[in-house]
Design a protein around this motif. Sequence first.
Motif, short mmCIF file in Angstrom:
data_model
loop_
_atom_site.label_atom_id
_atom_site.label_comp_id
_atom_site.label_asym_id
_atom_site.label_seq_id
_atom_site.Cartn_x
_atom_site.Cartn_y
_atom_site.Cartn_z
N ASN A 93 87.13 26.54 45.49
CA ASN A 93 87.35 27.77 46.27
C ASN A 93 87.85 28.93 45.43
OD1 ASN A 93 86.63 26.43 48.65
ND2 ASN A 93 88.72 25.73 49.00
N GLU A 94 87.91 28.75 44.12
CA GLU A 94 88.38 29.82 43.25
C GLU A 94 87.27 30.84 43.02
OE1 GLU A 94 90.79 30.41 39.04
OE2 GLU A 94 89.84 28.50 39.51
N ALA A 95 87.58 32.11 43.24
CA ALA A 95 86.59 33.18 43.08
C ALA A 95 86.24 33.37 41.60
CB ALA A 95 87.11 34.48 43.66
N LYS A 96 85.02 33.84 41.36
CA LYS A 96 84.58 34.11 39.99
C LYS A 96 84.82 35.56 39.60
CE LYS A 96 83.11 29.92 39.91
NZ LYS A 96 83.97 28.87 39.24
N ASP A 97 84.99 36.43 40.61
CA ASP A 97 85.16 37.85 40.35
C ASP A 97 86.25 38.40 41.26
OD1 ASP A 97 83.93 40.48 39.16
OD2 ASP A 97 84.08 40.85 41.32
N ARG A 98 86.91 39.47 40.82
CA ARG A 98 88.01 40.06 41.57
C ARG A 98 87.63 40.38 43.02
NH1 ARG A 98 90.95 45.52 39.46
NH2 ARG A 98 91.93 44.02 38.03
N TYR A 99 86.42 40.87 43.23
CA TYR A 99 86.02 41.33 44.56
C TYR A 99 85.01 40.39 45.23
CZ TYR A 99 88.38 45.52 42.98
OH TYR A 99 89.32 46.40 42.50
N ASP A 100 85.02 39.12 44.84
CA ASP A 100 84.19 38.14 45.53
C ASP A 100 84.56 38.08 47.01
OD1 ASP A 100 82.74 37.50 43.34
OD2 ASP A 100 83.67 35.54 43.00
N LYS A 101 83.61 37.67 47.82
CA LYS A 101 83.82 37.57 49.26
C LYS A 101 85.03 36.69 49.58
CE LYS A 101 81.36 36.32 53.50
NZ LYS A 101 80.08 35.78 54.07
N LEU A 102 85.77 37.09 50.59
CA LEU A 102 86.95 36.33 50.98
C LEU A 102 86.56 35.05 51.71
CD1 LEU A 102 89.42 39.04 52.34
CD2 LEU A 102 89.54 37.80 50.19
N GLY A 103 87.38 34.02 51.55
CA GLY A 103 87.19 32.79 52.30
C GLY A 103 88.51 32.36 52.91
N SER A 104 88.44 31.65 54.01
CA SER A 104 89.65 31.10 54.64
C SER A 104 89.71 29.63 54.29
CB SER A 104 89.61 31.31 56.15
OG SER A 104 90.78 30.80 56.75
N THR A 105 90.11 29.36 53.06
CA THR A 105 90.11 28.01 52.52
C THR A 105 91.39 27.77 51.75
OG1 THR A 105 88.95 28.82 50.56
CG2 THR A 105 87.59 27.89 52.33
N ILE A 106 91.73 26.50 51.60
CA ILE A 106 92.86 26.14 50.74
C ILE A 106 92.56 26.64 49.33
CG2 ILE A 106 94.22 24.24 49.78
CD1 ILE A 106 93.51 22.62 52.27
N ALA A 107 93.55 27.25 48.69
CA ALA A 107 93.27 27.91 47.42
C ALA A 107 94.45 27.80 46.46
CB ALA A 107 92.92 29.38 47.66
N LYS A 108 94.17 28.04 45.19
CA LYS A 108 95.19 28.11 44.16
C LYS A 108 96.06 29.35 44.37
CE LYS A 108 92.44 26.01 40.43
NZ LYS A 108 91.84 26.24 39.09
#
Length: 317
Positions: free
Chosen positions: A85-100
Amino acid sequence: MEKNNGYTRNFGSIKDLGDPLPWTEGVANIYEHIAWYTATVLGVTKTTFWKTILEWNDDPALTGLTLDQRVQAIKTRLQEEVNRNEAKDRYDKLGSTIAKPYECLRRQRFFSEDYLNKEFDLFLSLASDQYVSALYGQIYGRDFTGAWSVHGNGGRFQVSTLYEMQMDNIAYNRDCHRLVANELKLGGKKNRDQILKYARLFQTLLDRALVPDDTEFHLLFISDQEGDPDWDMEIDGEIDHIRRVGRNGQKRLVDPEVIELARRVPKAFLTWHQLINFNEEWMSHLKPEQSVEKKLLSGFNQTLGEKYYLRSRQGVS
């Protein structure tokens, strides 16, 4: 009431809106927000988090394992989940997931209106009285002078006023008896009862003698979207909405005195880009010995420029 008494016992309450609070109150409000809204550090709500762990624990593949083995298996799955669930870019689409933690910070810092609210609390509380007076003076076309006391949305304010009222920021000037409620928007629209809520909040401040009876109330919306609202039409829409679908606790918002106050309070609309431009103009006149305020304004402009919704409206990828 017991909850309110416990909060007051530990942290105190507000007796007069003009009493100065340290700017560090904004830091306490940040911590309080994190403690209440665990999605800011987990990526999902606390309830969603523990339900997910329980579901993983019921996986038939874990049957017969010891507790330590189950813990290790779930720990491994959790690490796989946050890595995925870690984004690749600063402005990647938001997700409602467990995250770092870093991914949670990305979602908050660049997308969250609540995060911006807390940044604004600190910014306005540290800005000079002259700056705040000049800003409101330009917006409302009136003279504002004197010292400002700034209050963010935190427990101390809530237990002293309306516990159910979620406001963004209020600036009060005891010297000229003027109060400005700052409602901040980022990527969203005005709530369907917002003007009436602020009218009732101001009525509560008067009823509880937190401000003098001759205080002038002003309402300011700051948004990433352009706007030129028809305020009477907005209030009519709020009244209709509350009368049709409002809960019992909202019915007082359509009391005649609240509606009358909502209609006559001076209202204004400002975009974040207009605020950035005002800050740039203000900084151009600062003297070398005012370097602290220059750092404050330039830093706030920089963080505004990083917000996804502000960059996207400028066509910045």
